[in-house]
Design a protein around this motif. Structure first.
Motif, PDB file in Angstrom:
ATOM      1  N   TYR A  53      -6.893 -18.820 -24.623  1.00 31.73           N
ATOM      2  CA  TYR A  53      -6.111 -19.912 -24.238  1.00 31.73           C
ATOM      3  C   TYR A  53      -5.065 -20.347 -25.107  1.00 31.73           C
ATOM      4  O   TYR A  53      -5.312 -20.336 -26.266  1.00 31.73           O
ATOM      5  CB  TYR A  53      -6.787 -21.006 -23.502  1.00 31.73           C
ATOM      6  CG  TYR A  53      -8.011 -20.615 -22.577  1.00 31.73           C
ATOM      7  CD1 TYR A  53      -7.848 -20.548 -21.312  1.00 31.73           C
ATOM      8  CD2 TYR A  53      -9.493 -20.822 -23.102  1.00 31.73           C
ATOM      9  CE1 TYR A  53      -8.760 -20.058 -20.551  1.00 31.73           C
ATOM     10  CE2 TYR A  53     -10.411 -20.290 -22.437  1.00 31.73           C
ATOM     11  CZ  TYR A  53     -10.074 -19.993 -21.025  1.00 31.73           C
ATOM     12  OH  TYR A  53     -11.132 -19.454 -20.347  1.00 31.73           O
ATOM     13  N   TRP A  54      -3.923 -20.747 -24.708  1.00 35.82           N
ATOM     14  CA  TRP A  54      -3.157 -21.688 -25.219  1.00 35.82           C
ATOM     15  C   TRP A  54      -2.927 -22.923 -24.836  1.00 35.82           C
ATOM     16  O   TRP A  54      -2.850 -23.014 -23.572  1.00 35.82           O
ATOM     17  CB  TRP A  54      -1.855 -20.868 -26.052  1.00 35.82           C
ATOM     18  CG  TRP A  54      -0.918 -20.651 -24.891  1.00 35.82           C
ATOM     19  CD1 TRP A  54      -0.979 -19.324 -23.963  1.00 35.82           C
ATOM     20  CD2 TRP A  54       0.189 -21.554 -24.404  1.00 35.82           C
ATOM     21  NE1 TRP A  54       0.369 -19.715 -22.955  1.00 35.82           N
ATOM     22  CE2 TRP A  54       0.793 -20.794 -23.576  1.00 35.82           C
ATOM     23  CE3 TRP A  54       0.737 -22.537 -24.834  1.00 35.82           C
ATOM     24  CZ2 TRP A  54       1.942 -21.327 -22.611  1.00 35.82           C
ATOM     25  CZ3 TRP A  54       1.613 -23.367 -24.260  1.00 35.82           C
ATOM     26  CH2 TRP A  54       2.324 -22.635 -23.158  1.00 35.82           C
ATOM     27  N   GLU A  55      -2.422 -24.007 -25.606  1.00 37.97           N
ATOM     28  CA  GLU A  55      -2.086 -25.298 -24.940  1.00 37.97           C
ATOM     29  C   GLU A  55      -1.080 -25.955 -25.812  1.00 37.97           C
ATOM     30  O   GLU A  55      -1.207 -25.669 -27.074  1.00 37.97           O
ATOM     31  CB  GLU A  55      -3.301 -26.307 -25.008  1.00 37.97           C
ATOM     32  CG  GLU A  55      -4.119 -26.250 -26.040  1.00 37.97           C
ATOM     33  CD  GLU A  55      -5.401 -27.280 -25.794  1.00 37.97           C
ATOM     34  OE1 GLU A  55      -5.418 -27.935 -24.692  1.00 37.97           O
ATOM     35  OE2 GLU A  55      -6.351 -27.217 -26.740  1.00 37.97           O
ATOM     36  N   ILE A 102       7.552 -23.821 -22.907  1.00 36.02           N
ATOM     37  CA  ILE A 102       6.701 -23.000 -22.723  1.00 36.02           C
ATOM     38  C   ILE A 102       7.183 -21.391 -23.043  1.00 36.02           C
ATOM     39  O   ILE A 102       6.318 -20.675 -23.582  1.00 36.02           O
ATOM     40  CB  ILE A 102       6.193 -22.980 -21.257  1.00 36.02           C
ATOM     41  CG1 ILE A 102       5.400 -24.190 -20.953  1.00 36.02           C
ATOM     42  CG2 ILE A 102       5.228 -21.909 -20.731  1.00 36.02           C
ATOM     43  CD1 ILE A 102       5.059 -24.537 -19.701  1.00 36.02           C
ATOM     44  N   LEU A 119       5.480 -18.493 -25.570  1.00 33.65           N
ATOM     45  CA  LEU A 119       5.100 -17.247 -25.061  1.00 33.65           C
ATOM     46  C   LEU A 119       5.916 -16.107 -25.960  1.00 33.65           C
ATOM     47  O   LEU A 119       5.598 -15.469 -26.335  1.00 33.65           O
ATOM     48  CB  LEU A 119       5.415 -17.076 -23.756  1.00 33.65           C
ATOM     49  CG  LEU A 119       4.711 -17.844 -22.763  1.00 33.65           C
ATOM     50  CD1 LEU A 119       5.027 -17.686 -21.209  1.00 33.65           C
ATOM     51  CD2 LEU A 119       3.136 -17.435 -22.955  1.00 33.65           C
ATOM     52  N   TYR A 168      -6.103 -13.915 -26.602  1.00 34.61           N
ATOM     53  CA  TYR A 168      -5.093 -13.728 -25.894  1.00 34.61           C
ATOM     54  C   TYR A 168      -4.316 -12.410 -26.044  1.00 34.61           C
ATOM     55  O   TYR A 168      -4.146 -11.827 -24.960  1.00 34.61           O
ATOM     56  CB  TYR A 168      -4.136 -15.084 -26.396  1.00 34.61           C
ATOM     57  CG  TYR A 168      -2.923 -15.011 -25.499  1.00 34.61           C
ATOM     58  CD1 TYR A 168      -3.035 -15.991 -24.453  1.00 34.61           C
ATOM     59  CD2 TYR A 168      -1.914 -14.138 -25.626  1.00 34.61           C
ATOM     60  CE1 TYR A 168      -1.882 -16.120 -23.622  1.00 34.61           C
ATOM     61  CE2 TYR A 168      -0.822 -14.378 -24.967  1.00 34.61           C
ATOM     62  CZ  TYR A 168      -0.722 -15.313 -23.757  1.00 34.61           C
ATOM     63  OH  TYR A 168       0.095 -15.291 -22.772  1.00 34.61           O
ATOM     64  N   LYS A 175      -7.247 -17.239 -17.077  1.00 36.59           N
ATOM     65  CA  LYS A 175      -6.065 -17.571 -16.073  1.00 36.59           C
ATOM     66  C   LYS A 175      -4.768 -17.405 -16.634  1.00 36.59           C
ATOM     67  O   LYS A 175      -3.896 -17.387 -16.011  1.00 36.59           O
ATOM     68  CB  LYS A 175      -6.452 -18.926 -15.365  1.00 36.59           C
ATOM     69  CG  LYS A 175      -7.713 -18.899 -14.607  1.00 36.59           C
ATOM     70  CD  LYS A 175      -7.883 -20.470 -14.299  1.00 36.59           C
ATOM     71  CE  LYS A 175      -9.184 -20.347 -13.231  1.00 36.59           C
ATOM     72  NZ  LYS A 175      -9.328 -21.746 -12.893  1.00 36.59           N
ATOM     73  N   SER A 176      -4.548 -17.765 -17.933  1.00 39.26           N
ATOM     74  CA  SER A 176      -3.173 -18.107 -18.603  1.00 39.26           C
ATOM     75  C   SER A 176      -2.636 -16.833 -18.748  1.00 39.26           C
ATOM     76  O   SER A 176      -1.500 -16.603 -19.186  1.00 39.26           O
ATOM     77  CB  SER A 176      -3.468 -18.842 -19.837  1.00 39.26           C
ATOM     78  OG  SER A 176      -4.322 -18.059 -20.965  1.00 39.26           O
ATOM     79  N   GLU A 196      -0.824 -13.256 -17.747  1.00 34.54           N
ATOM     80  CA  GLU A 196      -0.342 -12.593 -16.638  1.00 34.54           C
ATOM     81  C   GLU A 196      -1.021 -11.610 -15.901  1.00 34.54           C
ATOM     82  O   GLU A 196      -1.033 -11.441 -14.630  1.00 34.54           O
ATOM     83  CB  GLU A 196       1.116 -12.061 -16.939  1.00 34.54           C
ATOM     84  CG  GLU A 196       2.158 -13.165 -17.668  1.00 34.54           C
ATOM     85  CD  GLU A 196       3.294 -12.626 -17.985  1.00 34.54           C
ATOM     86  OE1 GLU A 196       3.511 -11.305 -17.936  1.00 34.54           O
ATOM     87  OE2 GLU A 196       4.138 -13.357 -18.626  1.00 34.54           O
ATOM     88  N   ASN A 212      -4.146 -11.386 -15.412  1.00 39.34           N
ATOM     89  CA  ASN A 212      -5.227 -11.881 -14.763  1.00 39.34           C
ATOM     90  C   ASN A 212      -4.815 -11.891 -13.188  1.00 39.34           C
ATOM     91  O   ASN A 212      -5.761 -11.575 -12.111  1.00 39.34           O
ATOM     92  CB  ASN A 212      -5.342 -13.302 -14.870  1.00 39.34           C
ATOM     93  CG  ASN A 212      -6.771 -13.779 -14.281  1.00 39.34           C
ATOM     94  OD1 ASN A 212      -7.793 -13.159 -14.335  1.00 39.34           O
ATOM     95  ND2 ASN A 212      -6.612 -14.824 -13.398  1.00 39.34           N
TER      96      ASN A 212
END
Length: 232
Positions: A11-13, A105, A109, A124, A195-196, A198, A200
């Motif tokens: 994940y990234w946040e 965002i 990315l 990731y 989920k983050s 694509e 997925n």
């Protein structure tokens, strides 16, 4: 603006966003243009120091920090490293300086994509590479891949699954069950697709959220079972 984001495993946040008004430099005549240039340079320097202060606070509190990517348009990233006063412990962790369009965002990315070579060990990037392998096998060598919950579970029980990929969307209970099932197994690896990512969406819609990459062709195992039943 500046965004400080964290890439943790799958994940990234966004950890922080810094907003600061620095007027664009413009052409003007005489001393006013020179004064304006100096003012904007001072403001930019103050902004870089503010971002560095926030970054120092966030990153020094992460015990196992693997690396930092500095990204931005034009020369801003290099200027930040020169003028931002990053803590030397943080500066030593910089592994890549890459271009990115903006502080949002999309920029995060883009920075991840441009630093992919340096981030290749992160979960990731691993998620994206694994889905590329899944799509390759699905098209070129379908006998080395099964999908759907029942088929994947069956391949695990038969010992022919070498890698099981499940979507995070299947739920915590399902993931925990798989984790317990595969505990102690050295012949098969489990990867949870975040989920983050694509890909997925492809995993869930095309493959039902479950995929297993096989160590031997699925038909080989089927033939051995048929032969065993016939001989008995």
């Amino acid at each position: 603006e500046a965004v400080i984001a964290l890439l943790r495993g799958n994940y990234w946040e966004v950890a922080d966003k810094v907003e600061f008004f620095v007027p664009n430099k413009h052409a003007a005549g005489g001393q006013s243009a020179l004064r304006y240039k100096r003012q904007t340079e001072h403001l930019a320097e103050a902004f870089y120091k503010l971002v560095a202060e926030r970054a120092n606070k966030i990153f020094t509190e992460i015990p196992n920090l693997k690396g930092i990517v500095v990204a931005g348009p034009g020369p801003t990233k290099e200027e930040f490293l020169e003028e931002g006063e990053l803590d030397h412990r943080i500066r030593d962790k910089v592994i890549a300086i890459v271009s990115a369009c903006c502080a949002d965002i999309g920029g995060v990315l883009e920075a991840i994509r441009n630093a992919e070579d340096k981030l290749k060990e992160t979960e990731y990037v691993k998620a994206k590479k694994l889905m590329e392998e899944v799509m390759y096998l699905a098209v070129k060598k379908p006998e080395y891949l099964v999908y759907g919950k029942d088929a994947v579970m069956d391949s695990i029980k038969k010992g022919i699954a070498r890698l099981v990929i499940v979507s995070e969307d299947v739920g915590e209970d399902e993931i925990m069950n798989l984790t317990l099932m595969l505990r102690g197994r050295k012949d098969v690896e489990l990867f949870v697709m975040p989920k983050s990512v694509e890909e997925n969406l492809t995993l869930t819609q095309t493959f039902g959220g479950y995929v297993a990459l096989l160590s031997s062709p699925s038909w080989l195992n089927y033939n051995s079972e048929v032969g065993g039943e016939a001989s008995s």
